[in-house]
Design an enzyme around this catalytic site. Structure first.
Site, short mmCIF file in Angstrom:
data_model
loop_
_atom_site.label_atom_id
_atom_site.label_comp_id
_atom_site.label_asym_id
_atom_site.label_seq_id
_atom_site.Cartn_x
_atom_site.Cartn_y
_atom_site.Cartn_z
CG HIS A 189 -45.46 -21.20 -20.76
ND1 HIS A 189 -46.44 -21.18 -21.73
CD2 HIS A 189 -46.06 -21.65 -19.64
CE1 HIS A 189 -47.58 -21.58 -21.21
NE2 HIS A 189 -47.39 -21.88 -19.94
CA CA Z 1 -40.94 -23.37 -16.99
#
Ligand code: CA
Ligand code: ZLM
Ligand code: ZN
Length: 397
Positions: A189
């Site tokens: 992320h």
């Molecule tokens: Ca990513």
């Protein structure tokens, strides 16, 4: 040079300083700046440099880094060495594994190594230079494979990232561009970039990543995490998270990517795009868990390029160096429009060619299947697309 010519009607710039390659995080640390040596080896042996403007990037200054990072953190990074770190912070010596992460995020993931600040300033300088080339229209697509270090926070190193070159580059773009779209295909992320632009409607952050709050780093980025909740905050709904399970394949990824990115561009109407091409989303990555092939990963670059917006392309993760090099070389060829011209067989004169022996000297080894099963169902994918559409229907630009 394999029939490679300059692209017609647009300019691609390549920003790089070979000095970054010489830095080492430590013997068994997964982040290997040497992957950049391999990438460069392929780019040069295919003759792709002849189709781009190549710039030897300079180191970002402390002031440039401090446009995002806290002054005392920048000072810390600039003076810390493996020799003085324990003298400066004796507490570090008593941490559980090596040193505790209480001090600016330093630890096993983000060690203090020789030349750390030089390394950080060089990859950051390349992204800032690349962004400036886009701003003054000397370049239409600017590439920095040494950048893409999306986890670094204002005053904290995290996940192998110390200085957030992406945030610094976007801040440059925002001087000339009203709206910047950030897209992140690293398997992790893009939390640092998301956090930096959480409360603005001038940057839309879209990250595709493996999500498992308990076990997969950094544990953030669920579908519901879409920006501040307060109705008056301009950043509300300008963050898009695409959480995925293990083993996603080329076909589902391309379908999902296009069905998420297309409405983002149509509705947000960015005037510039930053694409983080972390190659740890490939199959056979040492830290990743997806099943993408080089072509599947590259398809994201082709798709974004197709919108014809000023584009900053940066690297990111990628822990099986030979495949990182294959992916980024292929993606360089996409940027210059030479992907259909390249011979998939690696050129004979490629330096370090032996590093590619295992999969048989091809740009496109089979990286899918057998290790991870695709745990993303058709219903999962459709649910994400619907959520993103519903979310975008609430914003106006
Ligand atoms: Ca990513
Ligand atoms: N331990 N050495 C992606 C960043 C991923 C946090 C678990 C450290 C490693 C990993 C470091 C040699 C990007 C976590 C891990 C061990 C707490 C992560 C040093 C092996 C080693 O052998 C290793 C002593 C090290 C680190 C594995 N760390 C694997 N995964 C993640 C960070 C960065 O790709 O997104 C962008 C460049 N960290 O899971 C721990 C929780 C520290
Ligand atoms: Zn990653």
């Amino acid at each position: 040079n394999n029939g490679i010519t300059r692209p017609k009607g647009y300019t691609v710039s390549w920003h790089y300083n070979p000095e970054v390659e010489g830095h080492h995080f430590g013997q068994t640390h997964p982040m290997k700046p040497w992957r950049l040596t391999l990438t460069k080896s392929l780019v040069l042996s295919y003759g792709m440099h002849t189709a781009m403007d190549s710039y030897l990037s300079r180191a970002a200054t402390k002031d440039e880094i401090a446009e995002f990072h806290k002054d005392d953190y920048v000072d810390f990074l600039s003076i810390a060495t493996p020799q003085n770190i324990y003298e400066m912070y004796p507490e570090l010596a008593t941490g559980p594994q090596g040193y505790s992460s209480a001090i600016y995020g330093v630890g096993d993931d983000c060690p203090i190594f020789d030349g750390l600040f030089r390394y950080c300033s060089l990859y950051a300088g390349a992204s800032v230079d690349a962004a400036r080339k886009l701003c003054n229209k000397q370049s239409d697509i600017a590439i920095n494979w040494s950048g893409g270090l999306h986890h670094a926070k204002k005053a904290e190193a995290s996940g192998f990232c110390y200085v957030n070159d992406i945030v610094l580059a976007i801040l440059q773009l925002l001087r000339h561009h009203p709206r910047v779209l950030y897209i992140d295909i690293d398997v992790h992320h893009g939390d640092g970039v998301e956090q930096a632009f959480w409360s603005t409607d001038r940057v839309m952050c879209v990250s595709f990543h493996k999500y498992d709050r308990e076990v997969f780093f950094p544990g953030t980025g669920p579908l519901e995490s879409t920006g501040p909740l307060h109705p008056d905050n301009p950043g509300k709904n300008f963050t898009i998270n695409v959480p995925l399970n293990d083993g996603i394949d080329d076909e589902s990824y391309a379908y999902l990517f296009q069905n998420v990115v297309d409405p983002c561009i149509k509705i947000f109407q960015p005037t510039a795009v930053v694409l983080q091409c972390g190659a740890d989303s490939l199959g056979h990555d040492r830290l990743g868990c997806f099943n993408l092939n080089i072509r599947g990963h590259g398809q994201c670059v082709s798709y974004v390029k197709g919108f014809g917006l000023p584009l900053l392309v940066v690297g990111g993760g990628g822990y099986t160096p030979r495949n990182v090099a294959r992916a980024w070389a292929h993606e360089t060829s996409i940027c210059i429009g030479a992907d259909s011209t390249l011979n998939p067989e690696l050129p004979d004169h490629t330096p370090y060619r032996d590093a590619f022996r295992r999969e048989g000297f091809t740009l496109f080894p089979n990286l899918s299947g057998w290790r991870k099963e695709n745990m993303n169902t058709k219903a999962d994918i459709e649910r994400i697309i619907k959520h993103v559409r519903d979310q975008l229907s609430t914003i106006r630009t």
